[in-house]
Scaffold this active site. Structure first.
Site, short mmCIF file in Angstrom:
data_model
loop_
_atom_site.label_atom_id
_atom_site.label_comp_id
_atom_site.label_asym_id
_atom_site.label_seq_id
_atom_site.Cartn_x
_atom_site.Cartn_y
_atom_site.Cartn_z
N LYS A 11 0.86 -1.18 0.00
CA LYS A 11 0.00 0.00 0.00
C LYS A 11 0.90 1.23 0.00
CE LYS A 11 -1.00 2.46 2.82
NZ LYS A 11 -0.72 3.60 3.75
N THR B 277 -10.69 14.63 9.15
CA THR B 277 -11.99 15.11 9.65
C THR B 277 -13.15 14.70 8.73
OG1 THR B 277 -11.34 17.20 8.67
CG2 THR B 277 -11.20 16.99 11.04
N THR C 99 10.71 1.69 3.72
CA THR C 99 9.64 1.74 2.72
C THR C 99 8.28 1.94 3.35
OG1 THR C 99 8.61 0.66 0.86
CG2 THR C 99 9.27 -0.77 2.65
#
Lengths: 404, 404
Positions: free
Chosen positions: B176, B404, B187
């Site tokens: 990811k 948020t 990494t």
């Protein structure tokens, strides 16, 4: 010390002007600035540390190497950098100043800002010179400040007066900023004038000392420009006893110069490309100055912190993250973070971990147009401040559109 | 070497799964991944260089220190970093694996990704474990790949097979990326599995060697995350002669591992937050490898270059500028720059200065979704490649909205 008007013309002996000569297509945008002094000046400069240097810098360094200069010429719209004929053109700009004034070409500071790698068309400059010189006046600082702007939205100009040996002295400056701005440099474009009687050696020392805590602590986008330059000219007409060593006079001078350059640094940060707010990161109780500076710069440079600040989001984890990838030594578990603006202050992190806080209060604090991030390291007595701005859609738009 | 399906389950002995357990509010987003092996594995890892480290990294380092591990558990939605109880929670995740499988807690690699500084709620993980374990299968790699995603738009999964000593060997990986990605790190999150019979010492060596030219050459935004981790597990079930030194087998293994990590590096760059295109900077004929890497990374990291690429604008001056602010030694007047994509190649800068080129052709080349910037230094024989992406409005939107 008193804030006064007049910008680069506040000090005795200086005149300035700015015109639209045609380097820029938009006729409403001034693109050629000139500052001159009635007398040869003590001069000093600091320059970009980028290895790809604009041609004007090479010419300026040569001209200023004897510690004397008498004029500044600067165009916007073209950086005159990465061009085979760059030095020749920069030299031609100095020659044009000599041709139209009584100032020697070798006493001219020359600067350019704008697109890199486009050949500079001399015709508009050559055609515009007479008008530029004719319009020189002690009211000309705002026009000069406007003529050096690129993507800047507001012109940046300031002046202060202070007393030395009972004589009123003046320092004034103009600057441009906006993009390609990063602490790893001498500075952006900034021209300062003063009438303080000071040797060029001490002028050089003062500039080097003050720039470190002011303009070199600004970061907009991490890109160190090829053309950054800060120069100072002193007409020595104030009548104070000549400053030739690091005594009281020198300290007073540095104090006022710091005021000038701090103001311009903050103005440049506030007007960073696309910025909606000025960010300040104050690091206190750090192990040493180097560490304090490095942490302040890392926080102010973080794209993620900058984007969070744009959204007025108290995402303090990103602040800790940016502190963490500096090379400095510190104890994470001692770090406190407070967020502050004119409406209040709130603690969001204590001892390296989050503390409960009222999100709505934090958002209110961060919604102001000047916001401070205060990092307390609790591992020493050193402090430093860096300035930057938020990262916005507008930054991308400006830089995606700039050349084409 | 052959591209195959199966991801982290391509190698013999591995199963995987990913579920939505409730750490993330959006029920469509998986948030808990598990990879297990039928046998204890040789294991190696590299980790973020950020001094603010996620708690899971500390636990993983301890668990992997004997060179053995047997499972990977990873949640998204919460980084479990900068929390007072972080280590305790990371340890609990390992304990949960032990509770629901026959794998020892001390053989579990644990990772987290998401918001920093929010206390990790263990309840969803604890509740979701049985389902996660029940669903483990050799088809589970895509679900595991999805469960570690944060702002990623596409899951990243790859596997290759190759032959050693007449035996078919496999390496597969998931990763990811998206934000907080910068070369100055071990990494991002990447989990690799293999069935190659290899000692944990040689596994460690291979990982360190290959990561330098692959994942460490990716830069999205200059922010080195607190939680980056790359681990590799080897079940040793392929049946090849055990690799215990730097011989042919080791080289073949490294070659295939490089293929895997290069693919994932490019996928991560292409899926950088807000990216519309993959940027590659190839530096050739550089003085040495360090110089080549540094120049490639500087170009790929420049906000101004990235914004220009978003606009498909051949603003090569910004490329020269980014080369210039590296610490490397080179002769600017020898640098050539070409822009390339599948539709063609165009020279825009030669000997450090602009050359006339057809802007419409350049725009066409830069409008592709994979673009190469080729910098020829003409001062040696070293080369390096770095990967990144353009800087877009979307990057700002994602990072302004993230928490948020």
């Amino acid at each position: 010390m008193k804030k006064i008007s007049g910008g680069v013309c506040a000090a005795k002996g200086f005149k300035a002007n700015g015109v639209h000569c045609g380097i820029r297509k938009n006729k409403d945008k001034l693109d050629l600035a000139l500052i001159t002094c009635d007398t040869p000046c003590a001069a000093a400069g600091v320059y970009t540390k980028n290895k790809v240097k604009g041609a004007p810098l090479t010419v300026t360094k040569t001209n200023i190497s004897d510690g004397i200069a008498q004029a500044v010429i600067c165009n916007s719209g073209n950086a005159n950098t990465c061009n085979a004929d760059g030095i020749e053109k920069a030299q031609m700009m100095c020659d044009l100043v000599q041709k139209h004034t009584s100032i020697k070409a070798s006493d001219v500071i020359v600067a350019s800002t704008g697109v890199i790698g486009e050949v500079l068309n001399m015709q508009p400059i050559s055609d515009g010179m007479q008008g530029l010189v004719n319009g020189l006046s002690t009211d000309g600082s705002p026009n000069a400040a406007k003529a050096i702007m690129t993507t800047d939205r507001v012109m940046k100009e300031i002046a202060y007066s202070f007393e030395l040996d009972g004589k009123e002295c003046h320092i004034g400056g103009i600057a441009k900023g906006s993009g390609m701005i990063n602490p790893n440099m001498a500075t952006l474009l900034c021209f300062v004038t003063t009438d303080v009687n000071i040797s060029s050696e001490m002028l050089d020392l003062a500039l080097g000392k003050v720039v470190k805590d002011t303009l070199n602590m600004v970061c907009i986008d991490g890109d160190t420009s090829t053309n950054d330059m800060l120069t100072i000219l002193s007409s020595s007409l104030a009548g104070n006893e000549k400053i030739t060593d690091k005594g009281k006079g020198f300290n007073e001078f540095c104090k006022c110069l710091k005021k000038i350059l701090t103001y311009l640094a903050k103005e440049i940060a506030k007007d960073g490309e696309g910025a909606t707010k000025l960010l300040e990161c104050k690091v206190v109780k750090a192990k040493n100055i180097k560490s304090a500076k490095s942490i302040a710069q890392s926080v102010i440079s973080s794209s993620l912190v900058k984007a969070a600040m744009f959204a007025s989001d108290a995402n303090w984890g990103r602040i800790l993250c940016a502190i963490g990838y500096t090379d400095e030594k510190f104890d994470v578990s001692k770090i406190d973070v407070d967020l502050k603006s004119r409406v209040g202050m709130i603690r969001v992190c204590e001892n390296g971990a989050g503390v409960p806080f009222d999100e709505s209060v934090a958002t209110k604090i961060l919604s102001e147009d000047e916001v401070s991030i205060i990092v307390t390291c609790n591992c020493g007595g050193a402090k430093a401040t860096a300035w930057g701005c938020d990262l916005t859609y507008e930054y991308v738009r400006i830089n995606a559109d700039y050349r084409t």
